[in-house]
Write a protein that holds these residues in place. Structure first.
Motif, PDB file in Angstrom:
ATOM      1  N   PRO A 120       1.062  -1.113  -0.178  1.00  0.00           N
ATOM      2  CA  PRO A 120      -0.228  -0.237   0.214  1.00  0.00           C
ATOM      3  C   PRO A 120       1.012   1.543   0.739  1.00  0.00           C
ATOM      4  N   ASP A 121       1.442   1.566   0.918  1.00  0.00           N
ATOM      5  CA  ASP A 121       2.825   2.642   0.842  1.00  0.00           C
ATOM      6  C   ASP A 121       3.519   2.921  -0.885  1.00  0.00           C
ATOM      7  N   LEU A 124       0.410   4.080  -2.860  1.00  0.00           N
ATOM      8  CA  LEU A 124       0.368   5.544  -2.569  1.00  0.00           C
ATOM      9  C   LEU A 124       1.322   6.500  -2.591  1.00  0.00           C
ATOM     10  N   ARG A 127       0.778   6.861  -6.538  1.00  0.00           N
ATOM     11  CA  ARG A 127      -0.452   8.046  -7.106  1.00  0.00           C
ATOM     12  C   ARG A 127      -0.037   9.531  -7.180  1.00  0.00           C
ATOM     13  N   ALA A 128       0.161   9.411  -5.776  1.00  0.00           N
ATOM     14  CA  ALA A 128       0.771  10.216  -5.904  1.00  0.00           C
ATOM     15  C   ALA A 128       1.377  11.721  -6.794  1.00  0.00           C
ATOM     16  N   ARG A 141      -4.969   0.203  -7.524  1.00  0.00           N
ATOM     17  CA  ARG A 141      -5.148  -0.251  -6.502  1.00  0.00           C
ATOM     18  C   ARG A 141      -4.454  -0.947  -5.809  1.00  0.00           C
ATOM     19  N   ALA A 142      -3.908  -1.099  -4.139  1.00  0.00           N
ATOM     20  CA  ALA A 142      -2.972  -2.143  -3.331  1.00  0.00           C
ATOM     21  C   ALA A 142      -3.813  -3.165  -3.733  1.00  0.00           C
TER      22      ALA A 142
END
Ligand code: SAH
Length: 219
Positions: A120-121, A124, A127-128, A141-142
């Motif tokens: 997930p990290d 994220l 994505r940013a 998606r994670a």
């Protein structure tokens, strides 16, 4: 150091060495698709590496990112993109977002890109980064990429950027008739497979040997 000396000219310098990279590492090894070459020029690889790696962003290697993962070698990104034979209207699935660099290259080549990252990290952060660069045709998606992304299937093309012992069946099932899948398979060095979904079944072709980090199982 060189960033301090060049100041605002640093971006222009990075653009220059990016074009050298395309000529010496990518065209020289036989990648011909002009859309792929243009995408490799458009996407700033240095925007996807950690700060201490910016000066090495256009070298002929994978580079470390967080979580002991890597951003792929530029030539391999270009080669795998070319193998998908994208024309611009496709819906593409990528497994193993990592830094998001390959995702951005795919977003330059296709209409819509979906990408799945286990950590997930990393997801994220990617994505940013991709939002900051202005990409609007990417969904991320994670989760476990071995399951694909069923809700939006089928896909015209699927690219896996981590090595699996064999082709995950869910990915084959989510490929359109006539669709293409590129995936590193086996133990190191892996075979880079191009799989075409034909009316008479999946046709596999080994393109070359590659070294990718493994497709991990979720805990
Ligand atoms: N395309 C990336 C390369 C990343 S390396 C880039 O250009 O930066 C491979 C990535 O696959 C890693 O980020 C790793 O975390 C991810 N990965 C490993 N196993 C996975 C799984 N089961 N599902 C989704 N992603 C996975």
């Amino acid at each position: 150091m060189i960033d301090k000396i060049l100041g605002p000219k640093y971006d222009a310098y990075l653009g220059f060495i990016r074009r050298q990279m395309i000529k010496d590492q990518i065209e020289a090894r036989g990648v011909k698709d002009l859309r792929v070459l243009a995408a490799m020029d458009k996407v700033c690889r240095h925007c996807f590496v950690t700060e201490d790696m910016v000066s090495r962003a256009y070298e002929d290697y994978p580079l470390p990112i967080a979580r002991e993962q890597t951003i792929s070698q530029p030539y391999i990104v270009a080669l795998m993109s070319e193998l998908l034979g994208l024309k611009g209207a496709e819906k593409v699935l990528e497994i193993g977002t990592g830094s998001g660099y390959q995702t951005a290259v795919l977003a330059e080549l296709a209409a819509e890109v979906r990408t799945v990252e286990l950590f997930p990290d990393l997801a994220l952060a990617a994505r940013a980064r991709l939002e900051k660069l202005g990409y609007r045709n990417i969904s991320l998606r994670a989760g476990d990429g071995a399951q694909g992304w069923q809700e939006h299937a089928p896909y015209d093309a699927i690219m896996v950027t981590c090595a699996a012992p064999d082709i995950p069946p869910a990915l084959l099932a989510q490929l359109k008739p006539g669709g293409r899948l590129v995936i590193p398979v086996g133990s190191e060095p892996q075979d880079l497979l191009l799989v075409k979904n034909t009316p008479s079944g999946a046709e596999r072709e080994t393109v070359c040997q590659v070294r990718f980090v493994p497709l991990l199982k979720p805990e």
